[in-house]
Design an enzyme around this catalytic site. Structure first.
Site, PDB file in Angstrom:
ATOM      1  N   LEU A   1       0.781  -1.246   0.000  1.00 26.69           N
ATOM      2  CA  LEU A   1       0.000   0.000   0.000  1.00 26.69           C
ATOM      3  C   LEU A   1       0.810   1.293   0.000  1.00 26.69           C
ATOM      4  O   LEU A   1       0.220   2.364  -0.114  1.00 26.69           O
ATOM      5  CB  LEU A   1      -0.921   0.026   1.231  1.00 26.69           C
ATOM      6  CG  LEU A   1      -2.063  -0.980   1.272  1.00 26.69           C
ATOM      7  CD1 LEU A   1      -2.859  -0.810   2.556  1.00 26.69           C
ATOM      8  CD2 LEU A   1      -2.979  -0.801   0.077  1.00 26.69           C
ATOM      9  N   HIS A   2       2.119   1.270   0.174  1.00 33.77           N
ATOM     10  CA  HIS A   2       2.861   2.510   0.377  1.00 33.77           C
ATOM     11  C   HIS A   2       2.217   3.333   1.494  1.00 33.77           C
ATOM     12  O   HIS A   2       1.707   4.441   1.265  1.00 33.77           O
ATOM     13  CB  HIS A   2       2.912   3.357  -0.903  1.00 33.77           C
ATOM     14  CG  HIS A   2       3.798   2.817  -1.962  1.00 33.77           C
ATOM     15  ND1 HIS A   2       3.760   3.283  -3.266  1.00 33.77           N
ATOM     16  CD2 HIS A   2       4.739   1.851  -1.956  1.00 33.77           C
ATOM     17  CE1 HIS A   2       4.634   2.635  -4.004  1.00 33.77           C
ATOM     18  NE2 HIS A   2       5.245   1.749  -3.221  1.00 33.77           N
TER      19      HIS A   2
ATOM     20  N   ALA B   1      -2.714   5.925  -1.149  1.00 36.54           N
ATOM     21  CA  ALA B   1      -3.395   6.072  -2.433  1.00 36.54           C
ATOM     22  C   ALA B   1      -2.835   5.108  -3.472  1.00 36.54           C
ATOM     23  O   ALA B   1      -3.198   5.189  -4.637  1.00 36.54           O
ATOM     24  CB  ALA B   1      -3.262   7.513  -2.940  1.00 36.54           C
ATOM     25  N   HIS B   2      -1.933   4.215  -3.054  1.00 36.26           N
ATOM     26  CA  HIS B   2      -1.321   3.246  -3.965  1.00 36.26           C
ATOM     27  C   HIS B   2      -1.630   1.836  -3.476  1.00 36.26           C
ATOM     28  O   HIS B   2      -1.410   1.524  -2.311  1.00 36.26           O
ATOM     29  CB  HIS B   2       0.207   3.425  -4.023  1.00 36.26           C
ATOM     30  CG  HIS B   2       0.645   4.794  -4.441  1.00 36.26           C
ATOM     31  ND1 HIS B   2       1.918   5.262  -4.213  1.00 36.26           N
ATOM     32  CD2 HIS B   2      -0.013   5.787  -5.068  1.00 36.26           C
ATOM     33  CE1 HIS B   2       2.031   6.493  -4.684  1.00 36.26           C
ATOM     34  NE2 HIS B   2       0.858   6.835  -5.200  1.00 36.26           N
ATOM     35  N   GLN B   3      -2.130   1.011  -4.369  1.00 35.16           N
ATOM     36  CA  GLN B   3      -2.406  -0.392  -4.023  1.00 35.16           C
ATOM     37  C   GLN B   3      -1.746  -1.291  -5.066  1.00 35.16           C
ATOM     38  O   GLN B   3      -1.873  -1.027  -6.266  1.00 35.16           O
ATOM     39  CB  GLN B   3      -3.911  -0.668  -3.990  1.00 35.16           C
ATOM     40  CG  GLN B   3      -4.707   0.289  -3.129  1.00 35.16           C
ATOM     41  CD  GLN B   3      -5.275   1.459  -3.903  1.00 35.16           C
ATOM     42  OE1 GLN B   3      -5.677   1.326  -5.038  1.00 35.16           O
ATOM     43  NE2 GLN B   3      -5.324   2.619  -3.274  1.00 35.16           N
TER      44      GLN B   3
END
Length: 739
Positions: free
Chosen positions: A490-491, A675-677
């Site tokens: 996920l960052h 906001a990254h997956q």
């Protein structure tokens, strides 16, 4: 100055609120009472008109407070406006309550919350949880605030977590609905100098009403119109194949963008209220759910996959990532989206990050933008880009696909992949289509819009629904592979807010144009944190703020136009999973930032604090529980010497940093965002290790592919969009050769 009514995006009415029947009226009343305690009304003692709903401040103290506010601003608001703002009760506003309803209706934890609220409504439950025999709804605002304050420091982690969740809910709803951001700071959801732009005129397949299943046939069906699906569509259509791109989201032209925050969260983002929340409530997760997917609401920043990550993936048996072929894919994407740095102009906070790192002797870089080297000062791209300059999927790949003959269908929710009698050969997809309403909008009740069951038959199926939905579609299709939904990266990010002496107008200017990799390799294996600026539309700037009291929360939001927020973004080593919600059929996210990864986040936050310090910030706030804000001594700050670490020159600052390290950022009480997956259908050299092979083909099947961020073998460490497009370029060219 806000745009005039004649120079503003076309209004997009909100859909009807979801049903509120998952809680009783008594439970809702309890919730509103609590949220009113989190952001209560403060008035001068002599002006109190309602002792139950207003918290009095002695007149002399109130005057000193207002005076200190006016003295701290270059162009302060009037004393009357300050008093009006302090007296404002968000929880009494209908728009605030509807926003909370939308957020809660999409939360998997709503039943747990309802149970707690129900317990608080009993005398026994109230006594156990608040120390008061009378329930919270019968208490004055001052007592309600005191109760929530007591929860923030309770020995019971459950109560601390409840306080955090309620404060996040209140801050988010206030950020999207309060009129005072505009009144106090000049913020507007409409960028300055906005003007209407003509976007591409997409034509979408529309179906007539009917009860039977509607059949469509194509060569390739692509599920998802985001960066992965859009690249696949262009490549395959230009190669002469019949292509149909479907998406459960809908298209909004530039003339409707950017949207107001509440509309954007409903129409452009997945899961209704704008975000998913992890099972432990520690992490808020945003993903696009509109035509163009994440490429419509991302922040223009472009990064190529770094060499150490490419080597890591190649070492796992995927030589593609160190090959010349992949270089060519990246270069094609980079050129086509117009990524570059020539037109970059730093706004205030990006300048603070870039120059602050230079003062410390640290790495500082300029982040490329996908704007074809055109200046792009829109700070609202999170709400949709109305300028047409950002070359997202709806500006670049999808119009090119249309020109080559690709067809499109919005509003189609794909439920499963269809297979031949052998159970392994994909033959198409099945889903449900929901039309727009008779006026072309989306705000009418679903019952007033056409719904049809749809089967699309195809020679090839490419799933590009993102790291949350791609594994869900595969699981619901009956594919037996224990790796599906695993390996979720996920960052995770933590935030720091800095307050400055001068106005920053943080909603203006490009969102991310500078970054630092000073802490990106803390373990020698490519894991660490990058330092970046944060998008600062109000709900983002304040949703994750730590809450210690209503007055502090209100005073903090008053500093909005003097603030800058930054993120420490970790390339996470450890992962979570996505699974199917048995009730909704949608994704649920099981992810808790590990001790290893949160320590990297913490080092990044400490680095950001030092950047803010040497940049002359007057206040620093970390969103960690129990850590007070730091107010530097200006004389000490001015002594800073180039390349020196202020932790070793300012004892007060060093003491605060040590407190920050001691308190730490352990979830779930610390708030994380992402906001990254990535990774839930990971690419692997063997079937046992992942979900797709190096061609993007799903192990154990034929004619079925995945081409989005879910195929990443591990976290990319950078914004994933360019990597998604490069991988999709590779996979789609392979599919074309097979066809």
């Amino acid at each position: 100055m806000a745009a005039s009514p004649l120079q503003a995006p076309e209004a997009v009415p909100l859909p009807p609120p979801p049903s509120s029947d998952f809680m009783s009226q008594d439970q809702w009343d309890m919730l509103w009472a609590l949220l009113d305690g989190i952001l209560p009304s403060y008035v001068r003692a002599s002006a109190v008109t309602d002792k139950e709903t207003q918290i009095p401040i002695p007149d002399a103290e109130f005057d000193r407070l207002v005076e200190s506010i006016t003295n701290s601003f270059e162009n302060p608001p009037s004393k009357e406006l300050i008093a009006e703002y302090l007296a404002y009760r968000p929880a009494e506003q209908a728009s605030f309550r509807v926003d909370c309803l939308r957020s809660l209706a999409a939360s998997p934890a709503k039943a747990k919350l309802a149970k707690v609220l129900g317990s608080l409504g009993t005398r026994t439950g109230s006594l156990l949880l608040t120390g008061y025999w009378s329930p919270i709804t019968q208490q004055p605002a001052s007592v309600r605030e005191a109760i929530v304050k007591s929860w923030t420091t309770s020995r019971l982690a459950t109560l601390r977590g409840l306080a955090k969740s309620l404060a996040t809910l209140a801050n988010k709803a206030n950020g999207t609905t309060s009129p005072y951001y505009k009144k106090l700071s000049g913020y507007s959801d409409v960028p300055k100098d906005w003007k209407p732009v003509q976007g591409f005129d997409f034509k979408f397949i529309k179906l007539p009403p009917g009860n039977d299943v509607h059949d469509l046939t194509t060569d390739v069906v692509i599920v998802g119109s985001g960066p992965g699906g859009a690249v696949c569509a262009k490549n395959l259509a230009e190669a002469g194949h019949k292509v149909l791109v479907v998406d459960k989201g809908y298209h909004f032209p530039p003339s409707s963008l950017p949207m107001p925050q509440d509309a954007a969260l409903n129409y452009l983002f997945d899961n209704g209220g704008g975000a998913y929340v992890s099972e432990d409530a520690s992490t808020a997760l945003t993903s696009g759910s509109c035509w163009g997917g994440g490429g419509t609401i991302n922040w223009s920043v472009c990064f190529k996959l770094q060499d150490f990550v490419r080597q890591e993936w190649a070492d796992e048996g995927l030589p593609l990532f160190t090959s010349r072929d992949f270089d060519e894919c990246v270069d094609r994407v980079w050129e086509y989206i117009g990524a570059g740095t020539e037109a970059v102009r730093h706004n205030f906070r990006n300048g603070v990050l870039f120059d602050g790192c230079k003062k410390l002797g640290w790495h500082a870089g300029i982040a490329a933008q996908n704007t074809a080297n055109k200046n792009h000062d829109c700070g609202h791209c999170h709400l949709g880009c109305g300028s047409g300059i950002k070359r997202g999927p709806t500006v670049s790949w999808l119009p090119a696909a249309a020109a080559a003959g690709a067809e499109f269908m919005e509003g189609l929710s794909v439920e499963r992949v269809l297979f031949d009698s052998d159970g392994t050969t994909a033959t198409g997809v099945q889903g449900t289509w929901l039309s727009r309403d008779a006026e072309g909008g989306l705000d009418k009740d679903v019952a007033e819009r056409t719904q049809r069951n749809v089967i699309i038959r195809a020679k090839k199926v490419i799933v590009c629904a993102g790291s949350f939905w791609s594994p869900v579609i595969l699981l619901k299709s009956g594919i037996q592979n224990p790796q599906i939904g695993q390996n979720l990266h996920l960052h995770p990010v933590n935030c720091l807010m800095a307050v400055h002496r001068q106005q920053t107008r943080p909603w203006e200017g490009s969102i991310i144009t500078s970054w630092s990799g000073e802490f990106e390799n803390l373990d020698g294996k490519g894991h660490g944190a990058k330092l970046e600026a944060l998008c600062m539309v109000p709900y983002i700037a304040f949703s994750l703020q730590g809450w210690t009291g209503g007055l502090d929360a209100k005073l903090t939001t008053m500093k909005y136009h003097y603030s800058s927020s930054f993120i420490s973004l970790a390339r996470d080593r450890d992962s979570g999973r996505v699974f199917v919600d048995p009730e909704t059929g949608g994704p649920r996210i099981d992810y808790t930032t590990s001790d290893f990864d949160r320590e990297n986040n913490l080092e990044g936050i400490i680095g950001l604090a030092k950047v803010a310090y040497v940049s002359g910030a007057t206040e620093m706030r970390v969103h960690y529980p129990g850590v007070p804000p730091f107010l530097p001594n200006a004389a000490e700050q001015e002594k800073h010497v180039q390349d020196k670490d202020p932790e070793f020159t300012d004892p007060a600052f060093a003491k605060w940093l040590q407190q920050l390290r001691t308190m730490g950022n352990k979830p779930p009480l610390t708030s994380f965002g992402s906001a990254h997956q990535m990774g839930t259908c990971r690419m692997s050299a063997t079937r046992e290790a992942g979900v797709v092979d190096e061609r993007g083909s799903v192990w154990g099947t034929s004619n079925l592919y995945v081409a989005d961020s879910s195929v990443f073998p591990s976290a990319s460490g950078v914004n994933p969009m360019v990597t998604v497009m490069a991988i999709a370029d590779w996979i789609s060219r392979g599919v074309s050769r097979e066809l």
